[in-house]
Design a protein around this motif. Structure first.
Motif, PDB file in Angstrom:
ATOM      1  N   PRO A   1      67.581   8.434  58.811  1.00 37.84           N
ATOM      2  CA  PRO A   1      66.225   7.992  59.199  1.00 37.84           C
ATOM      3  C   PRO A   1      65.785   6.782  58.380  1.00 37.84           C
ATOM      4  CG  PRO A   1      66.068   9.909  57.780  1.00 37.84           C
ATOM      5  CD  PRO A   1      67.546   9.673  58.003  1.00 37.84           C
ATOM      6  N   VAL A   2      66.454   5.649  58.606  1.00 37.07           N
ATOM      7  CA  VAL A   2      66.156   4.442  57.843  1.00 37.07           C
ATOM      8  C   VAL A   2      64.967   3.712  58.441  1.00 37.07           C
ATOM      9  CG1 VAL A   2      67.089   2.255  56.982  1.00 37.07           C
ATOM     10  CG2 VAL A   2      68.599   4.234  57.223  1.00 37.07           C
ATOM     11  N   THR A   3      65.003   3.484  59.751  1.00 41.82           N
ATOM     12  CA  THR A   3      63.960   2.716  60.428  1.00 41.82           C
ATOM     13  C   THR A   3      63.806   3.224  61.859  1.00 41.82           C
ATOM     14  OG1 THR A   3      64.613   0.764  59.166  1.00 41.82           O
ATOM     15  CG2 THR A   3      63.163   0.407  61.032  1.00 41.82           C
ATOM     16  N   GLY A   4      62.580   3.464  62.276  1.00 43.56           N
ATOM     17  CA  GLY A   4      62.322   3.875  63.647  1.00 43.56           C
ATOM     18  C   GLY A   4      60.833   3.923  63.926  1.00 43.56           C
ATOM     19  N   PHE A   5      60.489   3.949  65.189  1.00 41.76           N
ATOM     20  CA  PHE A   5      59.078   4.038  65.545  1.00 41.76           C
ATOM     21  C   PHE A   5      58.920   4.596  66.948  1.00 41.76           C
ATOM     22  CE2 PHE A   5      60.539  -0.378  65.732  1.00 41.76           C
ATOM     23  CZ  PHE A   5      60.399  -0.689  67.070  1.00 41.76           C
ATOM     24  N   THR A   6      57.677   4.943  67.261  1.00 38.54           N
ATOM     25  CA  THR A   6      57.347   5.530  68.560  1.00 38.54           C
ATOM     26  C   THR A   6      56.105   4.842  69.114  1.00 38.54           C
ATOM     27  OG1 THR A   6      58.215   7.693  67.895  1.00 38.54           O
ATOM     28  CG2 THR A   6      56.732   7.635  69.796  1.00 38.54           C
TER      29      THR A   6
ATOM     30  N   GLY B   1      81.299  -0.704  67.723  1.00 37.33           N
ATOM     31  CA  GLY B   1      81.984  -1.743  68.485  1.00 37.33           C
ATOM     32  C   GLY B   1      82.197  -1.372  69.939  1.00 37.33           C
ATOM     33  N   ASN B   2      81.593  -0.273  70.384  1.00 39.68           N
ATOM     34  CA  ASN B   2      81.749   0.214  71.756  1.00 39.68           C
ATOM     35  C   ASN B   2      80.353   0.480  72.315  1.00 39.68           C
ATOM     36  OD1 ASN B   2      82.221   1.589  74.129  1.00 39.68           O
ATOM     37  ND2 ASN B   2      83.603   3.098  73.251  1.00 39.68           N
ATOM     38  N   PRO B   3      79.932  -0.218  73.373  1.00 40.91           N
ATOM     39  CA  PRO B   3      78.568  -0.003  73.904  1.00 40.91           C
ATOM     40  C   PRO B   3      78.341   1.387  74.474  1.00 40.91           C
ATOM     41  CG  PRO B   3      79.836  -1.427  75.362  1.00 40.91           C
ATOM     42  CD  PRO B   3      80.657  -1.261  74.124  1.00 40.91           C
ATOM     43  N   ASP B   4      79.397   2.176  74.641  1.00 39.42           N
ATOM     44  CA  ASP B   4      79.250   3.515  75.201  1.00 39.42           C
ATOM     45  C   ASP B   4      79.149   4.602  74.143  1.00 39.42           C
ATOM     46  OD1 ASP B   4      79.274   2.596  77.813  1.00 39.42           O
ATOM     47  OD2 ASP B   4      81.451   2.620  77.917  1.00 39.42           O
ATOM     48  N   THR B   5      79.164   4.221  72.870  1.00 46.79           N
ATOM     49  CA  THR B   5      78.981   5.194  71.801  1.00 46.79           C
ATOM     50  C   THR B   5      78.018   4.637  70.763  1.00 46.79           C
ATOM     51  OG1 THR B   5      80.893   4.348  70.563  1.00 46.79           O
ATOM     52  CG2 THR B   5      81.284   6.186  72.089  1.00 46.79           C
ATOM     53  N   THR B   6      77.301   5.543  70.096  1.00 47.84           N
ATOM     54  CA  THR B   6      76.369   5.144  69.048  1.00 47.84           C
ATOM     55  C   THR B   6      76.277   6.252  68.011  1.00 47.84           C
ATOM     56  OG1 THR B   6      74.097   4.493  68.561  1.00 47.84           O
ATOM     57  CG2 THR B   6      74.400   6.069  70.330  1.00 47.84           C
ATOM     58  N   TRP B   7      76.005   5.858  66.772  1.00 49.00           N
ATOM     59  CA  TRP B   7      75.751   6.824  65.706  1.00 49.00           C
ATOM     60  C   TRP B   7      74.258   7.059  65.524  1.00 49.00           C
ATOM     61  CZ3 TRP B   7      78.809  10.262  63.686  1.00 49.00           C
ATOM     62  CH2 TRP B   7      80.190  10.039  63.679  1.00 49.00           C
ATOM     63  N   SER B   8      73.452   6.595  66.438  1.00 47.57           N
ATOM     64  CA  SER B   8      72.007   6.752  66.329  1.00 47.57           C
ATOM     65  C   SER B   8      71.636   8.216  66.156  1.00 47.57           C
ATOM     66  CB  SER B   8      71.330   6.188  67.580  1.00 47.57           C
ATOM     67  OG  SER B   8      69.947   6.415  67.538  1.00 47.57           O
TER      68      SER B   8
ATOM     69  N   SER C   1      62.485  -2.187  71.877  1.00 46.76           N
ATOM     70  CA  SER C   1      61.911  -1.029  72.556  1.00 46.76           C
ATOM     71  C   SER C   1      63.032  -0.156  73.094  1.00 46.76           C
ATOM     72  CB  SER C   1      61.006  -1.468  73.708  1.00 46.76           C
ATOM     73  OG  SER C   1      60.673  -0.382  74.540  1.00 46.76           O
ATOM     74  N   GLY C   2      62.781   1.138  73.130  1.00 46.09           N
ATOM     75  CA  GLY C   2      63.718   2.064  73.747  1.00 46.09           C
ATOM     76  C   GLY C   2      63.296   2.478  75.136  1.00 46.09           C
ATOM     77  N   SER C   3      62.359   1.738  75.736  1.00 46.54           N
ATOM     78  CA  SER C   3      61.820   2.114  77.040  1.00 46.54           C
ATOM     79  C   SER C   3      62.864   1.974  78.140  1.00 46.54           C
ATOM     80  CB  SER C   3      60.609   1.248  77.372  1.00 46.54           C
ATOM     81  OG  SER C   3      60.171   1.470  78.697  1.00 46.54           O
ATOM     82  N   SER C   4      62.863   2.939  79.050  1.00 41.28           N
ATOM     83  CA  SER C   4      63.737   2.879  80.220  1.00 41.28           C
ATOM     84  C   SER C   4      62.964   2.475  81.467  1.00 41.28           C
ATOM     85  CB  SER C   4      64.392   4.245  80.450  1.00 41.28           C
ATOM     86  OG  SER C   4      63.406   5.241  80.674  1.00 41.28           O
TER      87      SER C   4
ATOM     88  N   PHE D   1      62.270   4.563  69.378  1.00 36.69           N
ATOM     89  CA  PHE D   1      63.220   3.480  69.129  1.00 36.69           C
ATOM     90  C   PHE D   1      63.821   3.682  67.744  1.00 36.69           C
ATOM     91  CE2 PHE D   1      64.290  -0.992  67.939  1.00 36.69           C
ATOM     92  CZ  PHE D   1      65.228  -1.220  68.936  1.00 36.69           C
ATOM     93  N   ASP D   2      65.120   3.947  67.702  1.00 37.64           N
ATOM     94  CA  ASP D   2      65.844   4.090  66.445  1.00 37.64           C
ATOM     95  C   ASP D   2      66.367   2.718  66.057  1.00 37.64           C
ATOM     96  OD1 ASP D   2      67.308   4.814  64.269  1.00 37.64           O
ATOM     97  OD2 ASP D   2      68.840   5.934  65.364  1.00 37.64           O
TER      98      ASP D   2
END
Length: 852
Positions: free
Chosen positions: A416-421, A360-367, A107-110, A408-409
């Motif tokens: 856009p390989v896999t994701g949902f809402t 490899g860095n939790p502070d960056t993403t290619w999402s 989940s991408g929930s905050s 959620f990516d």
């Protein structure tokens, strides 16, 4: 090595029990020393500088923590403030054998939590799955984990009750309960204002005003707005993830028309407009074929054949058929004499979904997917309390309505390989009546009650996989009735017994009619399209859903030997419960019923006025439900039954040296049956009743005031959790698997020290430390989601002026910048990816508070 570890665990558990017994024997000696000290002239001064009494409501009445035979971690408003606790998940750092993470797996929930107490909880946040730890706000049960990440604004106290609370609190508290109580309106004017800044452009504003409107009517209003930038940068578009942008408010009225009747009416709201939680791609697996039958390890009886699942590959369809076609390796060549003829491996071309996108860095993403976590909640609570004298009648009527849109990516790449809402809309209405009081000149205290909960909602969830677009989710309609009775009988002045029992009758309904395939991209694959022009997955739906006999290719069919288990070429005629031919489950509402008794009994003995020893037995259950994530098609909605925990506990609560030291112990053994285990099957996690387990452990909690300006708290928890039986349906989980989210050791310590107190004001220094040993974040023990042991430190300093109106606080959280996995999900077979939620980095803050 294994034998050595087992021996050490046994020794630890035996040592804890020995310590309790030993301290029980020593308690009279300590009490004699305290009584002797009390006769000295300085005794009153020492007592005035000791620890304050803590009041809890674990037995539906206000009691001293030290006189309640339940293992409880309790924090009042001052303790929450001094430890910089901003939400309910952060409370867990200071409670032994408690693990609450501000994330939900897959989940991408905050705004969600994953909560475990004493090894029991739940990792799935879906509306068809119940949590294993109950959250209660002002006496009202919060039914869903989405929205349970409560902010700590104007909170009177938080109590974490460890162990099954099935008698007084009911279903879904088999791990324990988290009780949050707001500050109620008072008959005096009060005003508090607060502003804070800090890392990531933090800007928080909070305000509270309490106004007596008349002699018997008071109003309290609270509002907060918290914002900060996301700490994870999206390299794809320059945006961020993991921010905060939340408004919360509460308006409460307290009316006392007579000396006997009290009316509390409140309304609250929480509005979030935030980005997706920070999620990092930690593993990616390409596939060279579009569709496979994958055997599940450990799923067969001796001499049998492992269970097989259908595993379409989202990575294959993106790389070989869709966006990467012609650049990411050749597609497969169909079936040969020995099986599938694989295609080529994808190179690190930017058009391909490969490991090149792991930073490899939790502070960056290619999402590159949608970036949204919106949440709206409002609720009302009407509590009536009438005092008849020795007996009180309380009515709690509540309504909560929430809506969430959560992206959620799942692939963590720019593609856009896999994701949902998740599109969640849900409401709950509850009514509880409590009759509490005392009889027989106070020797008998009781709590008698009845409870009803109505819950309705839906989650219409569009999913994007490279091989298909389809809907998951459904509608729920739940009813829960319960009644309970618990009584404490004072046999002697020092010895009491407390039996109790609860009966629960519940019906859960699930309508999966949303679940349809609306774009089957397998028709783009030349080999599959030759047999299934409309798509292989549509054919699965046509030939399985609603069919009396599944229309699949039988082994040995001439010319189709390699396609055994696939649907018949061209599909099958429509069925009555699948008229469109594209449903993944029959369009029929299903239901599950549960009727359970959950007893409890405890006995406690006050060895001295400051020492209580107790023993207890309690039972709890978590209701069953349905798995809502289905693809490809299945014959019926997968369901699961209730799970149960029976716990045996002994404990000792002590205060020493004129309440300068508070030291509490508990040791327990829990039998866990019909366990609901979340396993990967197909495209998503499913819940299975998959076996039994045993959990043994102990807890030590303490608080000390060695000198007047210093307060120290500490705690240690130990858990030995293991499976005693595993059903084949839980595979690949086996008896050697570790429980998810259950560390063997937890520990914490914190101190407050007034280092200066003079003419201009008071300076206080604070520090805290928390520790967890290693854990896996899923039941299948995915190596990508293994978190080694870690410690987290925090520090702050506060200056309060002499008038005590203004307080300036500065500090740092996560002082050593430890980045640890809080949750995540791994599915390398179908989605081809594993993602992890990492903790927030080191952050500084500066806060100015004013109180009237």
């Amino acid at each position: 090595m294994i034998t050595s570890n087992l021996n050490m665990r046994r020794l630890a558990l035996r040592s804890s029990v020995s310590a309790i017994v030993g301290l029980a024997c020593l308690a009279p000696v300590s009490a004699y020393a305290q009584q002797a000290a009390a006769s000295e002239p300085q005794a009153e001064e020492q007592n005035s500088g000791g620890l304050e009494e803590i009041t809890v409501t674990a037995r539906k009445r206000s009691e001293n923590l030290q006189e309640t035979p339940v293992a409880i971690t309790a924090m009042n408003a001052e303790m929450l403030e001094s430890r910089q606790i901003n939400n309910v998940a952060q409370v867990a750092k200071f409670a032994p054998n408690v693990n609450i993470q501000p994330v939900a797996n897959i989940s991408g929930s905050s705004a969600s939590i994953t909560a475990f107490i004493r090894g029991v909880g739940q990792t799935d946040f879906n509306i068809t799955v119940d949590p294993g730890v109950g959250v209660y706000v002002d006496g009202v049960y919060v039914a869903r984990s989405v929205g349970a990440l409560l902010d700590m604004s104007d909170i009177a106290d938080v109590q974490i009750l460890r162990g099954p609370q099935g008698t007084l609190f009911g279903k879904n508290t088999i791990g324990g309960a988290i009780v949050v109580n707001s500050v109620q309106p008072q008959n005096t004017f009060d005003l508090k204002l607060e502003a804070a800044t800090g890392s990531f452009n933090r800007a928080d504003f909070k305000g509270m005003i309490n106004v007596p409107l008349s002699d018997n009517l008071a109003m309290r209003a609270v509002a907060s707005y918290e914002t900060r930038d996301g700490y994870q940068k999206r390299l794809f578009d320059g945006g961020h993830q993991g921010n905060k942008n939340s408004f919360g408010g509460r308006l409460a009225f307290k009316w006392e028309p007579t000396d006997k009747l009290t009316v509390n009416l409140s309304g609250d709201v929480n509005i979030r407009r935030e980005q997706m939680s920070a999620i990092s791609l930690v593993a990616l697996q390409d596939q060279t074929v579009p569709l496979r039958f994958v055997p599940i390890p450990d799923s067969a009886p001796p001499g049998g054949t492992d269970r097989v699942i259908t595993a379409p590959s989202s990575m294959y369809f993106w790389n070989k058929i869709r966006g990467g076609a012609g650049n990411c390796g050749a597609p497969w060549g169909g079936f040969g004499p020995t099986g599938p003829i694989p295609g080529g491996v994808s190179p690190n071309n930017p058009q391909c979904a490969t490991t090149q996108w792991i930073t490899g860095n939790p502070d960056t993403t290619w999402s590159g997917g949608n970036n949204r976590s919106n949440f709206d909640l409002w609720g009302t609570n009407l509590t009536l309390d009438y005092d008849f004298g020795n007996i009180s009648l309380k009515s709690i009527s509540a309504y909560r309505h929430q809506k969430a849109t959560i992206d959620f990516d799942f692939d963590g790449t720019p593609h856009p390989v896999t994701g949902f809402t998740n599109n969640i809309k849900i409401w709950q209405a509850s009514q509880e009546l409590q009759l509490t009081g005392s009889l027989m000149d106070g020797r008998l205290k009781f709590a008698l009650g009845g409870y009803y909960l109505k819950e309705k909602g839906e989650d219409k969830e569009p999913l994007e996989f490279s091989f298909a677009q389809f809907y998951s989710g459904g509608k729920i309609d739940n009813d829960s009735y319960a009644s309970y009775l618990q009584a404490t009988f004072k046999v002697t002045e020092r010895f009491s017994i407390t039996p109790g029992i609860r009966y629960t009758s519940e019906t859960k309904r699930f309508d999966p009619s949303f679940q349809t395939i609306y774009n089957d991209r397998s028709a783009l694959d030349p080999v599959l399209a030759s047999l299934y022009p409309n798509g292989a997955f549509i054919a699965f739906s046509q030939c399985i859903v609603g069919q009396a006999v599944p229309g699949v290719i039988q082994p040995g069919t001439p010319g189709l030997e390699a396609f055994a288990g696939f649907p018949l070429p061209g599909g099958c005629p429509p069925s009555a419960t699948n008229p469109g031919g594209n449903l993944t489950m029959p369009a029929v509402q299903v239901q599950a019923k549960a009727k359970e008794w959950t007893p409890a009994i405890s006995a406690d003995y006050k060895i001295t006025d400051d020492t209580l020893i107790y023993a207890s037995y309690s039972k709890g259950f978590k209701n069953g439900g349905f798995s809502q994530r289905i693809f490809p098609a299945e014959f019926a909605a997968p369901s699961f039954s209730p799970e149960f925990v029976e716990s045996y506990e002994v404990g000792l609560k002590n205060e020493f040296f004129d309440r300068r030291l508070r030291l509490n112990f508990a040791a327990f053994l829990s039998d866990y049956s019909d366990m609901q285990i979340v396993v990967n099957e197909g495209i998503a996690p499913k819940v299975r009743n998959a076996g039994a387990g045993r959990i043994k452990g102990f807890e030590i909690e303490g608080e000390a005031a060695p000198i007047d300006p210093v307060r120290v708290t500490f705690g240690v928890g130990y858990l030995d959790a293991y499976y005693t039986r595993i059903d084949l349906s839980a595979a690949p989980v086996n008896k050697n698997s570790k429980f998810a989210f259950v560390p063997e050791w937890t520990a914490s310590a914190a101190f407050n020290a007034d280092v200066y107190k003079g003419e201009i004001g008071k300076l206080t220094l604070r520090g805290d430390w928390s520790y967890q040993s290693s854990t896996f974040k899923d039941a299948v023990n995915s190596p990508e989601l293994f978190q080694p042991a870690y410690s987290v430190f925090g520090a702050s300093a506060s200056f309060t002026d002499k008038s005590e109106h203004f307080t300036l606080t500065g500090g740092v959280t996560n002082l050593t910048d430890k980045r640890y996995i809080q949750g995540g999900y791994s599915d390398l077979n179908v989605a081809g990816a594993a993602l992890a939620n990492y903790s927030r980095p080191r952050e500084w803050f500066l806060k100015l508070a004013y109180k009237y």
